[in-house]
Design a protein around this motif. Structure first.
Motif, PDB file in Angstrom:
ATOM      1  N   VAL A  17       0.835  -1.201   0.000  1.00  0.00           N
ATOM      2  CA  VAL A  17       0.000   0.000   0.000  1.00  0.00           C
ATOM      3  C   VAL A  17       0.874   1.257   0.000  1.00  0.00           C
ATOM      4  CG1 VAL A  17      -1.721   1.284   1.345  1.00  0.00           C
ATOM      5  CG2 VAL A  17      -1.868  -1.208   1.189  1.00  0.00           C
ATOM      6  N   ASP A  19       0.514   5.643  -0.108  1.00  0.00           N
ATOM      7  CA  ASP A  19      -0.308   6.853  -0.047  1.00  0.00           C
ATOM      8  C   ASP A  19       0.363   7.943  -0.881  1.00  0.00           C
ATOM      9  OD1 ASP A  19      -2.279   5.817   1.671  1.00  0.00           O
ATOM     10  OD2 ASP A  19      -1.093   6.270   3.450  1.00  0.00           O
ATOM     11  N   GLN A  21      -0.089  12.075  -2.656  1.00  0.00           N
ATOM     12  CA  GLN A  21      -0.801  13.355  -2.757  1.00  0.00           C
ATOM     13  C   GLN A  21      -0.693  13.792  -4.204  1.00  0.00           C
ATOM     14  OE1 GLN A  21      -0.910  16.388   0.522  1.00  0.00           O
ATOM     15  NE2 GLN A  21       1.125  15.542   0.841  1.00  0.00           N
ATOM     16  N   ASP A  70      -8.648   4.023  -2.168  1.00  0.00           N
ATOM     17  CA  ASP A  70      -9.345   5.041  -1.387  1.00  0.00           C
ATOM     18  C   ASP A  70      -8.850   6.403  -1.845  1.00  0.00           C
ATOM     19  OD1 ASP A  70     -11.053   6.087   0.509  1.00  0.00           O
ATOM     20  OD2 ASP A  70      -9.761   5.667   2.221  1.00  0.00           O
ATOM     21  N   PHE A  71      -9.664   7.423  -1.619  1.00  0.00           N
ATOM     22  CA  PHE A  71      -9.242   8.792  -1.938  1.00  0.00           C
ATOM     23  C   PHE A  71      -9.960   9.760  -1.007  1.00  0.00           C
ATOM     24  CE2 PHE A  71     -13.051   8.086  -4.357  1.00  0.00           C
ATOM     25  CZ  PHE A  71     -13.716   9.297  -4.328  1.00  0.00           C
ATOM     26  N   ARG A  74      -7.546  16.361   0.966  1.00  0.00           N
ATOM     27  CA  ARG A  74      -6.738  16.660   2.145  1.00  0.00           C
ATOM     28  C   ARG A  74      -7.016  18.075   2.640  1.00  0.00           C
ATOM     29  NH1 ARG A  74      -2.090  12.974   2.039  1.00  0.00           N
ATOM     30  NH2 ARG A  74      -3.171  10.999   1.936  1.00  0.00           N
ATOM     31  N   GLY A  80      -5.690  13.225  -1.908  1.00  0.00           N
ATOM     32  CA  GLY A  80      -4.920  12.125  -1.330  1.00  0.00           C
ATOM     33  C   GLY A  80      -5.502  10.813  -1.811  1.00  0.00           C
ATOM     34  N   ILE A  81      -4.645   9.928  -2.314  1.00  0.00           N
ATOM     35  CA  ILE A  81      -5.127   8.613  -2.731  1.00  0.00           C
ATOM     36  C   ILE A  81      -4.299   7.523  -2.059  1.00  0.00           C
ATOM     37  CG2 ILE A  81      -6.006   9.403  -4.969  1.00  0.00           C
ATOM     38  CD1 ILE A  81      -3.597   7.958  -6.271  1.00  0.00           C
ATOM     39  N   ARG A  82      -4.933   6.392  -1.849  1.00  0.00           N
ATOM     40  CA  ARG A  82      -4.244   5.205  -1.347  1.00  0.00           C
ATOM     41  C   ARG A  82      -4.347   4.155  -2.439  1.00  0.00           C
ATOM     42  NH1 ARG A  82      -4.537   2.866   4.629  1.00  0.00           N
ATOM     43  NH2 ARG A  82      -2.890   4.420   4.713  1.00  0.00           N
ATOM     44  N   GLU A  84      -2.978   0.241  -3.998  1.00  0.00           N
ATOM     45  CA  GLU A  84      -2.428  -1.068  -3.654  1.00  0.00           C
ATOM     46  C   GLU A  84      -1.741  -1.621  -4.891  1.00  0.00           C
ATOM     47  OE1 GLU A  84      -3.882  -5.524  -2.333  1.00  0.00           O
ATOM     48  OE2 GLU A  84      -5.246  -3.836  -2.049  1.00  0.00           O
ATOM     49  N   LEU A 140      -0.672   1.773   7.229  1.00  0.00           N
ATOM     50  CA  LEU A 140      -0.915   1.392   5.829  1.00  0.00           C
ATOM     51  C   LEU A 140      -1.980   0.306   5.703  1.00  0.00           C
ATOM     52  CD1 LEU A 140       2.761   1.324   4.468  1.00  0.00           C
ATOM     53  CD2 LEU A 140       1.007   3.048   4.011  1.00  0.00           C
TER      54      LEU A 140
END
Length: 194
Positions: A17, A19, A21, A70-71, A74, A80-82, A84, A140
């Motif tokens: 994972v 993260d 920006q 995910d997003f 911020r 912000g995105i996560r 995988e 994470l």
């Protein structure tokens, strides 16, 4: 297959994972398209150039697909995105579009089945368990219990403070047992330097 690329100063591994920006227009557009299409983008490690501004002049030929999980907006106004890590790929050809987004024709790399951990992996599994307790790693939300060699090799290679060139060397290995063997050797060298 054509894949938009996001060159970074990091190496992403399958199942791990990251993260990010997002603030540059080219990447905001790319993320928007990926989310609408339910597709991913490619993360490749920068060899020469910068993450921001003009497209990186050189990046690794091996990369990892990034799938948006995910997003959120911020507090600083940035997206912000996560992501995988998905499948590994090899860049066959790449081109930089007028908006400085790099798009590549990629070949997906075969993954070997996730073989069970063996007795010789006990030290690496213990190291992984210790790393999983670190607040930054725990944040994470990656699994703290690894289910086999592939997962252990990917997560250790991603989490350990290795040089990008070492991480790329590990990413290009198809065999998870060989990846674990290399990781063990790299750790011994790190401990020898201490």
């Amino acid at each position: 297959m054509n894949l938009p690329l996001f060159p970074l100063n990091t190496v992403l591994f399958p199942g791990c994972v990251l993260d990010l920006q997002i603030f540059e227009a080219r990447y905001l557009d790319m993320i928007s398209r990926c989310m609408k299409q339910g597709s991913g983008f490619g993360v490749v490690c920068i060899v020469e150039g910068d993450e921001v501004g003009e497209a990186a002049s050189r990046f690794s030929a091996i990369g990892c697909e990034a799938l948006v999980r995910d997003f959120q907006q911020r507090t600083n106004g940035l997206l912000g995105i996560r992501v995988e890590g998905g499948r590994r790929f090899h860049v066959e050809r790449a081109q930089v579009l007028p908006d400085q987004l790099t798009v590549a024709e990629v070949q997906w790399l075969e993954e070997q089945p996730n073989s069970p951990l063996q007795a010789e992996h006990a030290d690496l599994a213990a190291l992984h368990a210790a790393l999983a307790e670190h607040p930054l790693v725990a944040g994470l939300d990656m699994t703290s219990v690894v289910a086999g060699q592939q997962q252990l090799a990917n997560q250790l290679a991603y989490l350990l403070p290795l040089e990008p060139a070492q991480k790329l060397q590990l990413l290009q290995l198809d065999d998870p047992a060989l990846r674990l063997e290399q990781l063990h050797a790299m750790l011994e060298m790190l401990q020898g330097d201490a």
